[in-house]
Design a protein around this motif. Structure first.
Motif, PDB file in Angstrom:
ATOM      1  N   ARG A 251      36.554 175.230 -86.197  1.00 31.40           N
ATOM      2  CA  ARG A 251      36.748 174.063 -87.045  1.00 31.40           C
ATOM      3  C   ARG A 251      36.468 172.770 -86.277  1.00 31.40           C
ATOM      4  N   THR A 252      36.943 172.714 -85.048  1.00 32.04           N
ATOM      5  CA  THR A 252      36.723 171.515 -84.228  1.00 32.04           C
ATOM      6  C   THR A 252      35.247 171.281 -83.968  1.00 32.04           C
ATOM      7  N   GLU A 253      34.544 172.338 -83.592  1.00 30.00           N
ATOM      8  CA  GLU A 253      33.133 172.207 -83.244  1.00 30.00           C
ATOM      9  C   GLU A 253      32.269 171.876 -84.464  1.00 30.00           C
ATOM     10  N   PHE A 254      32.606 172.468 -85.614  1.00 31.02           N
ATOM     11  CA  PHE A 254      31.804 172.207 -86.811  1.00 31.02           C
ATOM     12  C   PHE A 254      32.109 170.854 -87.451  1.00 31.02           C
ATOM     13  N   SER A 255      33.109 170.151 -86.968  1.00 33.04           N
ATOM     14  CA  SER A 255      33.412 168.818 -87.500  1.00 33.04           C
ATOM     15  C   SER A 255      33.159 167.719 -86.473  1.00 33.04           C
ATOM     16  N   ARG A 256      32.510 168.063 -85.367  1.00 32.68           N
ATOM     17  CA  ARG A 256      32.351 167.126 -84.256  1.00 32.68           C
ATOM     18  C   ARG A 256      31.433 165.953 -84.605  1.00 32.68           C
ATOM     19  N   ASP A 257      30.305 166.226 -85.288  1.00 31.56           N
ATOM     20  CA  ASP A 257      29.360 165.164 -85.649  1.00 31.56           C
ATOM     21  C   ASP A 257      28.596 165.611 -86.898  1.00 31.56           C
ATOM     22  N   LEU A 258      27.688 164.766 -87.374  1.00 26.82           N
ATOM     23  CA  LEU A 258      26.976 165.079 -88.612  1.00 26.82           C
ATOM     24  C   LEU A 258      26.156 166.364 -88.517  1.00 26.82           C
ATOM     25  N   PRO A 259      25.348 166.581 -87.465  1.00 26.09           N
ATOM     26  CA  PRO A 259      24.612 167.852 -87.370  1.00 26.09           C
ATOM     27  C   PRO A 259      25.543 169.062 -87.373  1.00 26.09           C
ATOM     28  N   SER A 260      26.679 168.930 -86.683  1.00 22.86           N
ATOM     29  CA  SER A 260      27.637 170.040 -86.640  1.00 22.86           C
ATOM     30  C   SER A 260      28.221 170.311 -88.024  1.00 22.86           C
ATOM     31  N   ARG A 261      28.517 169.216 -88.764  1.00 26.26           N
ATOM     32  CA  ARG A 261      29.071 169.396 -90.107  1.00 26.26           C
ATOM     33  C   ARG A 261      28.055 170.045 -91.041  1.00 26.26           C
ATOM     34  N   LEU A 262      26.781 169.665 -90.906  1.00 25.83           N
ATOM     35  CA  LEU A 262      25.736 170.295 -91.718  1.00 25.83           C
ATOM     36  C   LEU A 262      25.598 171.778 -91.373  1.00 25.83           C
ATOM     37  N   SER A 263      25.666 172.067 -90.076  1.00 29.19           N
ATOM     38  CA  SER A 263      25.614 173.475 -89.646  1.00 29.19           C
ATOM     39  C   SER A 263      26.803 174.244 -90.198  1.00 29.19           C
ATOM     40  N   GLY A 264      27.968 173.572 -90.231  1.00 32.09           N
ATOM     41  CA  GLY A 264      29.157 174.218 -90.765  1.00 32.09           C
ATOM     42  C   GLY A 264      29.021 174.561 -92.232  1.00 32.09           C
ATOM     43  N   LEU A 265      28.376 173.665 -92.991  1.00 32.46           N
ATOM     44  CA  LEU A 265      28.166 173.937 -94.410  1.00 32.46           C
ATOM     45  C   LEU A 265      27.287 175.162 -94.613  1.00 32.46           C
ATOM     46  N   LEU A 266      26.248 175.287 -93.794  1.00 34.66           N
ATOM     47  CA  LEU A 266      25.362 176.448 -93.890  1.00 34.66           C
ATOM     48  C   LEU A 266      26.077 177.735 -93.481  1.00 34.66           C
ATOM     49  N   ALA A 267      26.965 177.607 -92.491  1.00 35.61           N
ATOM     50  CA  ALA A 267      27.638 178.796 -91.955  1.00 35.61           C
ATOM     51  C   ALA A 267      28.910 179.152 -92.720  1.00 35.61           C
ATOM     52  N   ARG A 268      29.309 178.315 -93.676  1.00 36.21           N
ATOM     53  CA  ARG A 268      30.604 178.510 -94.334  1.00 36.21           C
ATOM     54  C   ARG A 268      30.778 179.894 -94.957  1.00 36.21           C
ATOM     55  N   PRO A 269      29.805 180.454 -95.676  1.00 39.19           N
ATOM     56  CA  PRO A 269      30.021 181.793 -96.252  1.00 39.19           C
ATOM     57  C   PRO A 269      30.320 182.854 -95.192  1.00 39.19           C
ATOM     58  N   VAL A 270      29.592 182.793 -94.068  1.00 36.23           N
ATOM     59  CA  VAL A 270      29.824 183.764 -92.992  1.00 36.23           C
ATOM     60  C   VAL A 270      31.190 183.551 -92.371  1.00 36.23           C
ATOM     61  N   LEU A 271      31.538 182.280 -92.121  1.00 34.08           N
ATOM     62  CA  LEU A 271      32.823 181.975 -91.510  1.00 34.08           C
ATOM     63  C   LEU A 271      33.980 182.410 -92.397  1.00 34.08           C
ATOM     64  N   LYS A 272      33.823 182.261 -93.712  1.00 34.95           N
ATOM     65  CA  LYS A 272      34.870 182.685 -94.628  1.00 34.95           C
ATOM     66  C   LYS A 272      35.070 184.196 -94.574  1.00 34.95           C
ATOM     67  N   ARG A 273      33.960 184.922 -94.480  1.00 31.69           N
ATOM     68  CA  ARG A 273      34.074 186.385 -94.403  1.00 31.69           C
ATOM     69  C   ARG A 273      34.753 186.808 -93.106  1.00 31.69           C
ATOM     70  N   VAL A 274      34.364 186.169 -92.002  1.00 32.87           N
ATOM     71  CA  VAL A 274      34.979 186.497 -90.710  1.00 32.87           C
ATOM     72  C   VAL A 274      36.459 186.131 -90.727  1.00 32.87           C
ATOM     73  N   GLY A 275      36.775 184.948 -91.285  1.00 37.11           N
ATOM     74  CA  GLY A 275      38.159 184.523 -91.358  1.00 37.11           C
ATOM     75  C   GLY A 275      39.012 185.475 -92.171  1.00 37.11           C
TER      76      GLY A 275
END
Length: 340
Positions: A251-275
Motif C-alpha cells: 500500500r505504501t509503495e503503490f501510493s508513493r507518487d503518481l506513477p506508483s498510483r497508476l501502477s497500483g490501479l493496474l495491479a489492483r485485481p491481482v493484489l485483491k486476489r493475493v490479499g
C-alpha cells in the motif's frame, strides 16, 4: 440437527463482533442452529433486528460473567462457573449442544475443556489445529497452535495421529503426509523430545515424512505439521504479522507518487486476489482435537467475518463426527509406552 453453543462475550471485541459473526454464519447455512451464551442485557438488544428466519434457529442462554483475556486458567475453572465460556462448554457436556465456539482466553478454554469434557481414550492433551495457506492454493494443517506450551514425545506422537485423522476425515485428504517441525531435516537434529517423538511417529501407522523446517509449512511436501503449542503459536503469529507487513508495504509503495498510483490501479485485481488468499479471516477457527466433543477456538482479535468462519469450522467438525473418528482411530492404533 444438533446445536452449537457460542460464547458471544469472548475475544477482544466481545459481543460487538461475535453476535454479528454468529448471525452471519446462520444466514449462510440454513441448516445451522446456535445457542448464544452471554449476558442477556447485551444479547437481546443486539438480536432485536435479526430476521425472523434467523431468530427461529437460535436461542440464548444467560451467563452472569465473562472470562477475562488475561485471567489465569486455574482461576477461570474455580471462579467462573457462571461465565459464558464455562456455560457454553457445560451445554455440550449436558448434550444440549454438540459443539462450542469461543474467541476467549486460550489457556482458560483449554483448561475448562479438559476439566469438563475430558479427552478421548489415551489422549493426554488436546492440541489446537488449524489450516494456513500454502503454495498453489493449498493448505497446511498445523498443530499445536497454542493449547499446550510444552509437549512430551508421546504427546507429539498423539498430535501426529490426530492431525492425520482430521486432515483425512474433515478435510478429505486421502493419505495425509505428516511432518515434525524441527531446526533441520537431518535425523540427528533437534532436542531429545523431538528425537523421541520422531521415533514414535515413525513406528506408528501415520504417513510420516520425517522432520520439516519452518519454510516447509508453505510448501507442498506435507499436509500436516506437528509441533508443541509454544513453537506453533509463535510460528502462527509470525505468519500473520508478516502477511500484514507485506500488505502495508505494498500500500505504501503503490501510493508513493503518481506513477506508483497508476501502477497500483493496474495491479489492483491481482493484489485483491493475493490479499484474499492471505486473509487470516479465511482460516479462522482452530479445532481443539482429542476432546470428547467439538471445541473451536477463534482468534481473539477476530472480526465478524472471521468469527463466522470459526462457527463454520465447528459445524463441519460436528457434522463429520470428529471426536468419534479420533476415538475410533486411536482405539485401533498400537499403544506406545506412556513413559516416552
Amino acid at each position: 440437527m444438533p446445536s452449537i453453543a457460542v460464547d458471544v462475550m469472548s475475544g477482544d471485541s466481545g459481543a460487538a463482533e461475535c453476535i454479528p459473526g454468529a448471525l452471519r454464519a446462520l444466514a449462510a447455512d440454513p441448516q445451522l442452529e446456535l445457542i448464544l451464551v452471554g449476558l442477556p442485557e447485551i444479547m437481546e438488544p443486539a438480536l432485536a433486528a435479526a430476521p425472523a428466519e434467523i431468530r427461529a434457529r437460535l436461542s440464548t442462554h444467560a451467563a452472569a460473567s465473562v472470562v477475562g483475556m488475561s485471567e489465569h486458567p486455574r482461576e477461570a475453572i474455580r471462579r467462573r462457573k457462571d461465565s459464558s465460556m464455562r456455560l457454553a462448554i457445560d451445554l455440550v457436556k449436558e448434550g444440549r449442544a454438540a459443539a462450542m465456539v469461543s474467541a476467549g482466553n486460550t489457556g482458560a478454554l483449554t483448561a475448562i475443556s479438559h476439566f469438563v469434557l475430558k479427552t478421548v481414550g489415551p489422549v493426554e492433551r488436546a492440541p489446537i489445529m488449524s489450516a494456513v495457506p500454502a503454495r498453489n492454493g493449498g493448505h497446511t494443517h498445523m498443530l499445536d497452535l497454542g493449547a499446550n506450551s510444552k509437549a512430551t514425545a508421546l504427546q507429539l506422537a498423539q498430535f501426529a495421529t490426530m492431525g492425520s485423522i482430521v486432515a483425512r476425515d474433515v478435510f478429505g485428504i486421502a493419505t495425509p503426509r505428516v511432518g515434525l517441525l524441527n531446526i533441520g531435516e537431518e535425523d540427528t537434529k533437534g532436542h531429545e523430545i523431538v528425537q523421541g517423538a520422531h521415533e514414535l511417529i515413525r513406528a506408528s501407522a501415520v504417513n510420516y515424512c520425517g522432520f520439516v523446517e519452518g519454510h516447509d509449512i508453505f510448501e507442498e511436501h506435507v499436509d500436516v505439521v506437528v509441533t508443541d503449542g509454544f513453537t506453533g503459536n509463535v510460528a502462527l503469529k509470525t505468519m500473520e504479522g508478516l502477511a500484514q507487513l507485506i500488505v502495508e508495504q505494498l500500500r505504501t509503495e503503490f501510493s508513493r507518487d503518481l506513477p506508483s498510483r497508476l501502477s497500483g490501479l493496474l495491479a489492483r485485481p491481482v493484489l485483491k486476489r493475493v490479499g484474499a488468499r492471505l486473509d487470516p479471516r479465511r482460516y479462522n477457527g482452530a479445532c481443539m482435537v482429542g476432546l470428547t466433543a467439538v471445541v473451536v477456538k477463534s482468534h481473539g482479535s477476530a472480526d465478524r467475518v472471521a468469527f463466522a468462519q470459526a462457527v463454520v469450522t465447528a459445524a463441519t467438525a460436528m457434522r463429520r463426527g470428529l471426536p468419534a473418528a479420533i476415538a475410533n482411530a486411536l482405539a485401533k492404533a498400537p499403544s506406545h509406552d506412556r513413559t516416552a
